[in-house]
Design a protein around this motif. Structure first.
Motif, short mmCIF file in Angstrom:
data_model
loop_
_atom_site.label_atom_id
_atom_site.label_comp_id
_atom_site.label_asym_id
_atom_site.label_seq_id
_atom_site.Cartn_x
_atom_site.Cartn_y
_atom_site.Cartn_z
N PRO A 294 13.31 -1.94 3.96
CA PRO A 294 13.94 -0.62 3.86
C PRO A 294 13.24 0.32 2.89
O PRO A 294 13.07 1.51 3.18
CB PRO A 294 15.37 -0.93 3.40
CG PRO A 294 15.62 -2.32 3.90
CD PRO A 294 14.30 -3.02 3.77
N GLU A 295 12.83 -0.20 1.73
CA GLU A 295 12.18 0.67 0.75
C GLU A 295 10.87 1.22 1.29
O GLU A 295 10.59 2.43 1.18
CB GLU A 295 11.91 -0.10 -0.55
CG GLU A 295 11.25 0.76 -1.63
CD GLU A 295 10.76 -0.05 -2.82
OE1 GLU A 295 10.48 0.57 -3.85
OE2 GLU A 295 10.65 -1.28 -2.70
N ALA A 296 10.05 0.38 1.87
CA ALA A 296 8.77 0.82 2.42
C ALA A 296 8.99 1.81 3.56
O ALA A 296 8.23 2.78 3.70
CB ALA A 296 7.96 -0.37 2.89
N ALA B 274 0.82 -1.20 0.00
CA ALA B 274 0.00 0.00 0.00
C ALA B 274 0.86 1.25 0.00
O ALA B 274 0.56 2.23 -0.71
CB ALA B 274 -0.92 -0.01 1.22
N ILE B 275 1.92 1.26 0.77
CA ILE B 275 2.81 2.42 0.84
C ILE B 275 3.47 2.67 -0.51
O ILE B 275 3.59 3.81 -0.97
CB ILE B 275 3.86 2.22 1.95
CG1 ILE B 275 3.19 2.34 3.32
CG2 ILE B 275 4.99 3.23 1.82
CD1 ILE B 275 4.08 1.93 4.47
N PHE C 116 8.35 7.43 5.32
CA PHE C 116 8.92 8.65 5.87
C PHE C 116 8.62 9.84 4.95
O PHE C 116 8.22 10.92 5.41
CB PHE C 116 10.43 8.49 6.05
CG PHE C 116 11.11 9.73 6.56
CD1 PHE C 116 11.07 10.07 7.90
CD2 PHE C 116 11.80 10.57 5.69
CE1 PHE C 116 11.69 11.22 8.37
CE2 PHE C 116 12.44 11.71 6.15
CZ PHE C 116 12.38 12.04 7.49
N VAL C 117 8.78 9.65 3.65
CA VAL C 117 8.52 10.73 2.69
C VAL C 117 7.04 11.09 2.69
O VAL C 117 6.67 12.28 2.70
CB VAL C 117 8.98 10.31 1.28
CG1 VAL C 117 8.53 11.35 0.25
CG2 VAL C 117 10.49 10.14 1.23
N LEU D 179 16.45 6.28 13.86
CA LEU D 179 15.71 6.01 12.62
C LEU D 179 16.01 7.08 11.57
O LEU D 179 16.25 6.76 10.40
CB LEU D 179 14.21 5.96 12.91
CG LEU D 179 13.28 5.79 11.70
CD1 LEU D 179 13.61 4.51 10.94
CD2 LEU D 179 11.83 5.79 12.14
N ARG D 180 16.03 8.34 11.99
CA ARG D 180 16.35 9.41 11.03
C ARG D 180 17.77 9.28 10.51
O ARG D 180 18.04 9.50 9.33
CB ARG D 180 16.13 10.78 11.69
CG ARG D 180 14.66 11.14 11.86
CD ARG D 180 14.50 12.58 12.25
NE ARG D 180 14.97 12.82 13.61
CZ ARG D 180 14.21 12.75 14.68
NH1 ARG D 180 12.93 12.41 14.57
NH2 ARG D 180 14.70 13.00 15.88
#
Length: 251
Positions: A105-107, A25-26, A112-113, A168-169
């Motif tokens: 990682p991609e999701a 979904a993301i 985040f974006v 995380l950032r």
């Protein structure tokens, strides 16, 4: 072919589809755009019916944060059942949350974006942050020493969340490779500040033996005092225990 076979064989496949649902979904939301994507589009991307999507994930906002719901549930289960010391329980639980959130990682990067682009998602993320903090604070209040100041639970809980979010950032910016390991190191440095206010881990109960009550003297200290350690079966009466102690003290 028996009538029940298609239904039974579809269940594991659907379970796997639903487990992968948030990531799919993301990716669709990032590709098509948040506003342009409907719940029906997301159901198609996940590979389930519209009704199943709503039953499992709720709205499209909900599916973006579905991993957080899972992480919170696993965190609460961990803290309620762990045998670790309070400090290690919190450190392990926080690292597990981060590990779950970045397992794809991609999701994780796309989420985040998306959140940064939409105010309503930022507000939703803030609410989730407070949920983590409440879970940590509740556990801490139940595991603090009696003389701990009232601010310890709130500040330690806030520190756990702040360090998690900062790590995380850093990972999202490619400033750190092994984010859970880096987080664990930082959390132990902070936990050291609170160590004196955390209740010690409760040792596991030992199985009672059938040994009769007995007492063993310990070498006297330099002050001339004497310590006697009593070892007794749980079935021993108080009189038997006192008699064994008295016998050693009379020597």
């Amino acid at each position: 072919m028996p009538a029940h076979t298609p239904r039974d064989s579809a269940q594991p496949a659907q379970a796997q589809t639903l487990a992968q649902g948030p990531a799919a979904a993301i990716r669709l939301l990032a590709d098509r755009g948040y506003e342009a994507t409907t719940a029906e589009d997301l159901a198609d991307a996940v590979g389930v019916s519209r009704s199943t999507f709503f039953r499992r994930f709720g709205s499209k906002d909900d599916v973006i944060f579905a991993d957080h719901d899972l992480a919170l549930a696993e965190l609460e289960a961990h803290l309620s059942s762990t045998d670790l010391s309070p400090s290690e329980a919190l450190i392990t639980g926080t690292c597990n949350v981060l590990r779950l959130l970045i397992r794809d990682p991609e999701a994780a990067r796309l989420r985040f974006v998306l959140v940064r682009q939409h105010e309503q998602l930022k507000e939703r993320e803030l609410v989730i942050t407070h949920r983590y903090q409440r879970v940590f604070a509740r556990y801490l209040r139940a595991n603090l020493a009696a003389d701990a100041p009232g601010w310890v639970a709130a500040t330690f809980a806030a520190a756990l969340v702040a360090l998690h979010n900062q790590t995380l950032r850093n990972w999202l910016r490619d400033d750190v490779d092994d984010a859970p390991a880096a987080l664990g190191t930082q959390l132990r440095e902070v936990a050291a500040f609170y160590r004196d206010w955390l209740a010690p881990a409760v040792p596991p109960l030992t199985t009672a033996t059938s040994a009769p009550a007995e007492a063993q003297p310990v070498l006297p200290s330099g002050s001339g005092s004497r310590v006697v350690v009593a070892v007794y079966d749980t079935g021993s009466s108080p009189d038997e225990v006192l008699a064994a102690v008295a016998a050693q003290l009379s020597h």
